[in-house]
Design a protein around this motif. Structure first.
Motif, PDB file in Angstrom:
ATOM      1  N   THR A  71     -76.507  83.755 -37.784  1.00  0.00           N
ATOM      2  CA  THR A  71     -77.139  82.216 -36.765  1.00  0.00           C
ATOM      3  C   THR A  71     -78.220  82.696 -36.002  1.00  0.00           C
ATOM      4  N   GLU A  72     -79.812  82.122 -36.366  1.00  0.00           N
ATOM      5  CA  GLU A  72     -80.523  82.490 -35.030  1.00  0.00           C
ATOM      6  C   GLU A  72     -79.632  82.562 -33.770  1.00  0.00           C
ATOM      7  N   PRO A  73     -79.385  81.824 -33.283  1.00  0.00           N
ATOM      8  CA  PRO A  73     -79.241  82.101 -31.429  1.00  0.00           C
ATOM      9  C   PRO A  73     -78.265  83.207 -31.847  1.00  0.00           C
ATOM     10  N   LEU A  74     -77.333  83.577 -32.671  1.00  0.00           N
ATOM     11  CA  LEU A  74     -76.655  85.354 -32.895  1.00  0.00           C
ATOM     12  C   LEU A  74     -77.602  86.265 -32.517  1.00  0.00           C
ATOM     13  N   ALA A  75     -78.650  86.029 -34.034  1.00  0.00           N
ATOM     14  CA  ALA A  75     -79.840  86.986 -33.508  1.00  0.00           C
ATOM     15  C   ALA A  75     -80.095  87.455 -33.202  1.00  0.00           C
ATOM     16  N   SER A  76     -80.714  86.135 -31.911  1.00  0.00           N
ATOM     17  CA  SER A  76     -81.276  86.709 -30.989  1.00  0.00           C
ATOM     18  C   SER A  76     -80.001  87.548 -29.444  1.00  0.00           C
ATOM     19  N   SER A  90     -78.483  86.701 -41.725  1.00  0.00           N
ATOM     20  CA  SER A  90     -77.597  85.789 -43.457  1.00  0.00           C
ATOM     21  C   SER A  90     -76.647  84.913 -43.223  1.00  0.00           C
ATOM     22  N   PRO A  91     -77.265  82.949 -43.283  1.00  0.00           N
ATOM     23  CA  PRO A  91     -76.104  81.950 -43.140  1.00  0.00           C
ATOM     24  C   PRO A  91     -75.199  82.666 -44.215  1.00  0.00           C
ATOM     25  N   ASN A  92     -74.027  81.890 -43.565  1.00  0.00           N
ATOM     26  CA  ASN A  92     -72.901  81.194 -44.161  1.00  0.00           C
ATOM     27  C   ASN A  92     -72.723  80.702 -45.396  1.00  0.00           C
ATOM     28  N   PHE A  93     -72.515  81.240 -46.468  1.00  0.00           N
ATOM     29  CA  PHE A  93     -71.907  80.466 -47.508  1.00  0.00           C
ATOM     30  C   PHE A  93     -70.424  80.996 -48.310  1.00  0.00           C
TER      31      PHE A  93
END
Length: 281
Positions: A71-76, A90-93
């Motif tokens: 997720t983007e927040p986790l990247a931050s 890489s979003p979960n799929f």
């Protein structure tokens, strides 16, 4: 950090191996972040243990120069603590094997009545999340006895709710039974407490709902906001939750959206249109 961990990484780097750290949850950080973790809040880990674990994971994170997160927040958060790292989201799929199985089972096309709400909690960590929606559920189940709530997992319900005749608590069930249980519901809920830990969480609950044709009502964490309506319903306040749950749509009305949700994840896309880099086999 485990003994010899850095030595092993250094050895691999010396041999020009590509080393990538992968995170799906916020499990690293300072004392403040550790104190806000679900493990501490739900008392599944002592405070000093959590602080030690988050610090150890942080030290490990800082040894990597390439990191992939969901997720983007986790990247931050990774960039905050490891600013020199190359961080990719890489979003979960879903893997092709699971998509193929659910195409055959066709749970997303199965008819269901519009009177069953499902809450599927994987761990005890959701004990602080469920109170977000508990007063609303109690109200609508009292107002409309024809509505039913099924709760699957180890989450603890207050006696005022679990004692209602239209509430069923199954406890922990094997993962293989989850699709069939979800397919019996018209709506699934994913309430989450507003916290740094939860804001970093991913869209897994939406993927589960899309597989089984269930309408999802979720707290507005960023990864759910990225999917957006009409693919799911975002509920922040008690009024939002009441509006979404008190009069669920008949399945015939939601069926086209259920098919759209399933088709999008089956094509290897998230529903916001972002092309996911290759389904796994």
């Amino acid at each position: 950090m485990r003994s010899m961990f850095k030595d092993h990484l250094d050895f691999l780097k010396q041999h020009r191996k590509i080393i990538i750290a992968n995170y799906d949850d916020l499990i690293f950080g300072n004392t403040e972040i550790a104190m806000e973790s679900s493990a501490v809040k739900n008392k599944t880990m002592m405070v000093d243990e959590a602080i030690k674990a988050f610090q150890s994971n942080l030290e490990a994170l800082q040894l990597f120069d390439r990191v992939v997160v969901s997720t983007e927040p986790l990247a931050s958060m990774v960039r905050l603590f490891n600013p020199d790292a190359d961080v990719q989201v890489s979003p979960n799929f879903l893997p092709n094997s699971m998509i193929a199985l659910h195409k055959e089972l066709s749970f997303h096309e199965r008819f269901r009545y519009n009177n069953t709400i499902g809450y599927f909690a994987g761990t005890l960590s959701h004990n602080r999340d469920f109170p977000i929606v508990e007063p609303v559920l109690h109200r609508i189940l009292m107002e409309n006895p024809e509505l039913n709530l099924i709760v699957v997992g180890p989450v603890k319900l207050p006696r005022s709710l679990s004692a209602l005749p239209n509430v069923t608590v199954t406890g922990v069930r094997p993962f293989q039974q989850l699709p069939g249980l979800m397919a019996a519901c018209s709506t699934a809920i994913a309430p989450l407490e507003n916290s740094t830990f939860n804001r970093c969480k991913s869209r897994v609950k939406f993927l589960e709902a899309a597989l089984t044709g269930v309408r999802l009502v979720s707290s507005p964490i960023p990864d759910m906001q990225a999917i957006g309506e009409p693919h799911l319903i975002l509920a922040d306040t008690h009024d939002d939750w009441y509006s979404a749950l008190s009069e669920p749509p008949v399945f015939a009305a939601f069926r086209p959206q259920a098919k759209t949700n399933f088709d999008r994840i089956a094509m290897g896309q998230d529903v916001s249109g972002f092309e996911i880099l290759g389904n796994l086999a």
